[in-house]
Write an enzyme that holds these catalytic residues in place. Structure first.
Site: not given
Ligand code: ADP
Ligand code: DAR
Length: 371
Positions: A140, A239, A243, A285, A287, A294, A323, A328
């Protein structure tokens, strides 16, 4: 410069400086954080001196320091504790974001994100041709649409605008990418839950996102696009603005990656993504900055999972994140783990995939040889 579409500008809450109400909330929040035993990066890097330097600042979207740190104040158990309320926050509040980004991503202040490079996706084959270990593979990316703030500063109109633009883009996807957009506003709860349980759809905002003001106007402007066999999917308005993901059963990383590249390139023909030379593609974010990739496998490693300390050591050695299989903040079940690349800033898309591919190869060797 003001953004008429932005909530803060529309509220006309003052020009360029945080309002007395925001300052009062900031002071109370800082005191709560300072007196807590939080181990978040926000707690570690936001000194009183830095707080006093940043607390009055606002971006041209009218985002304040409070918009960025409210989740970390509310959730003292945050790992990071900060989000960018709009793309400019990475500059306006750089004195706080920079050290957090440098520590998390292991980059230096002078590093620049390499240019996008998907490499020869044919490099990657099937990590588990017999299908004994890898349940599924997913890659993703996150993308931000130019001209809009992130969740804390978005208006209901912003969510609707983004969704409307993407519905037009989705109509143009053809062949393997052709599919349907499914707005959450029209989705029966049982369909939504099934899509979440089958790992296609995002969960309704967790407490971190709720506290970051990421779930206002929910479910307006939120939805999921997927092709016929749900191997190419796009989340709208969760988020991040977007995505974009490719996923399928088994371990054929090359096929998954190739489909993602094709989908991103198609969407990128119409939509302007926000990026800069330091942080690559900007995300809500910190991160997720850089390639925003990811690349994960859901993998059966019950033997390695029997000794989590050793498993974590092995994952760290190959820059992999462990994970649970429900995403998450979830725990593993039935010895199935979600393993993915941890690094996404400071390397290319191709290098992210290579790192995941090489790491999972080593994990498979270790699982097969474990007693
Ligand atoms: P993100 O990857 O966008 O950070 P999460 O980790 O929360 O988001 O995962 C979102 C959903 O994607 C979850 O349902 C998770 O189980 C699913 N998922 C992630 N990786 C895989 C994978 N390799 N195979 C199948 N589902 C996956
Ligand atoms: N609440 C954040 C999560 C950081 C990473 N996960 C994201 N972006 N979904 C924290 O500080 O723990």
């Amino acid at each position: 410069m003001s953004h008429p579409k932005c909530r803060k500008c529309a509220d006309k809450c003052g020009k360029g400086k945080a309002s007395p109400d925001v300052l009062a909330k900031l002071e109370a929040g800082f005191e709560k954080l300072e007196n807590s035993n939080s181990t978040s990066m926000l707690k570690r890097f936001l000194t009183r001196e830095l707080f006093d330097k940043l607390k009055f600042k606002k971006t041209s979207f009218e985002s304040t320091l409070l918009d960025c740190i409210q989740s970390g104040i509310e959730n003292l158990d945050s790992g990071i504790g900060i989000y960018a309320a709009d793309p400019e926050c990475y500059q306006v509040f750089a004195d706080l974001f920079d050290p957090i980004i440098e520590e998390y991503h292991h980059v230096s202040r002078t590093d620049k994100q390499p240019a996008t490079d998907w490499g020869p996706s044919t490099t990657f084959g099937n990590l588990d041709p017999k299908g004994d270990y890898i349940v599924s593979t997913r890659v993703r990316c996150c993308r931000t649409m130019k001209g809009y703030p992130f969740n804390p500063c978005m208006t209901e109109e912003n969510y609707k605008d983004i969704e409307k633009q993407m519905q037009e883009v989705f109509k143009g996807l053809t062949k393997d990418l052709a599919g349907t957009y499914n707005p959450l506003t029209d989705m029966p709860k049982e369909v939504q839950q099934r899509l979440i349980d089958e790992h296609y759809l995002f969960k309704e905002g967790d407490r971190f996102l709720q506290a970051a003001n990421s779930c206002r106007y929910w479910p307006t402007g939120r939805g999921i696009y997927f092709n016929k066999n749900k191997s190419f999917l796009v989340w709208v308005g969760e988020e991040d603005h977007l995505r974009i993901m490719s996923m399928q059963p088994g371990g054929n990383v090359g096929e998954v990656f190739k489909r993602l590249i094709s989908g991103i390139n198609e969407i990128g023909k119409t939509i302007n993504f926000v990026s800069n030379e330091r942080f690559g593609y900007l995300t809500f974010c910190p991160t997720n900055l850089g390639t925003t990739i990811r690349a994960s496998v859901h993998i059966k490693t019950p033997k390695l999972g029997a000794d989590m300390a050793k498993f974590q050591e092995l994952a760290d050695k190959y820059h992999l994140q462990i994970r649970g299989a429900a995403g998450e903040h979830s725990e593993s079940s039935a010895g199935i783990y979600d393993l993915s690349n941890k690094r996404r800033l400071g390397l290319t898309e191709y290098q992210c995939l290579q790192e995941m591919y090489d790491g999972i190869t080593e994990i498979l060797k270790a699982e097969k040889s474990a007693k």
